[in-house]
Design an enzyme around this catalytic site. Structure first.
Site: not given
Ligand code: GLP
Length: 259
Positions: A67, A151, A149, A156
């Site tokens: 992303d 995702h 949440n 989402e």
């Molecule tokens: C973001 C990214 C995801 C990632 C998630 C968790 O929203 N778009 O791809 O997996 O956050 O991030 P973190 O590892 O900082 O908790």
């Protein structure tokens, strides 16, 4: 779904990096799906430290990031393009033209399609990205983080499981969780994300979850049936998934195999 619970974040990162390196060495032309966020940082650091010793690690590899935010410059500290350069691309022998991150910047997408509106150009970029994955032969191995949440990528809650790469609006909780790299507090409202349908077509999936903030999401993953209100539950539809969690994220979960 296979589960590995490691004692802490560093052990999780060691396990994920070993799996990453083993896959890259076994299949030099591998096509990887890659995540961003805090969780994979130490995994990438370990991969980089191994690969700077063996400069041929990524010579024939291709990567596709999950992303990217819409409308922030690619050199912005919060951009996932910048993240990937900082944590992987600039340190290994990956051909930069084989390192793909969706592009949500007007300068590029409109520059390529001057006759289109920005929205049309973004849609074109999503289709192009999806097509590039297809032409590369699909993802051999895709690492995923886990949103609080549920995702995956930026898909989402409520995302249909068949969704492809597209522009999405981020939930307020996701924007708050990701605010730290946006010093001015202006977290982008939209992103381009690989769809759940794109992700689950990867031949192998590895989900990483670290820290107490992921405990509820992980608990829901263990107990839920595939349900679009909890995007990570789409992983139950896949035959080759490994979840690597640390003890803080796993808590007292019952990880006995499902009947
Ligand atoms: C973001 C990214 C995801 C990632 C998630 C968790 O929203 N778009 O791809 O997996 O956050 O991030 P973190 O590892 O900082 O908790």
């Amino acid at each position: 779904m296979n589960w590995v619970v490691e004692k802490d974040y560093e052990a999780l990162s060691r396990c994920a990096a070993a799996l990453f390196l083993e896959a890259v060495h076994r299949m030099p032309g591998i096509v990887l799906g890659l995540p961003t966020g805090r969780t994979p940082v130490s995994m990438y650091a370990r991969v980089v430290s191994e690969c700077s010793r063996d400069t041929r690690c990524f010579r024939d590899a291709t990567t596709f990031n999950l992303d990217e935010y819409v409308s922030i410059p690619r050199n912005h500290p919060g951009s996932y393009f910048t993240y990937m350069k900082k944590h992987l691309i600039d340190h290994v022998d990956l051909d930069p033209s084989h390192a793909h991150v969706p592009d949500g910047t007007a300068a590029t997408v409109l520059g390529q399609h001057p006759a289109l509106s920005f929205e049309e150009a973004l849609e074109r970029e999503c289709r192009r990205y999806e097509e590039e994955i297809r032409v590369a032969g699909g993802l051999d191995l895709c690492f995923l983080g886990l949103g609080q949440n549920g995702h995956i990528g930026f898909n989402e809650p409520g995302t249909p499981f068949g969704a492809r790469t597209r522009v999405v609006r981020l939930s307020e909780s996701t924007r708050v969780a990701n605010a730290s790299l946006f010093a001015d507090g202006h977290v982008p409202e939209r992103a381009i994300t690989m769809g759940i349908g794109t992700i689950v077509e990867a031949r192998r999936l590895v989900l990483l979850a670290s820290g107490p903030a992921k405990r509820d999401a992980l608990a829901r993953l263990t107990s839920s049936e595939p349900d679009p209100s909890f995007p990570a539950s789409a992983l139950w539809l896949h035959e080759d998934v490994m979840v690597i969690a640390d003890r803080d994220a796993a808590g007292q979960l019952d990880l006995s195999p499902r009947k």
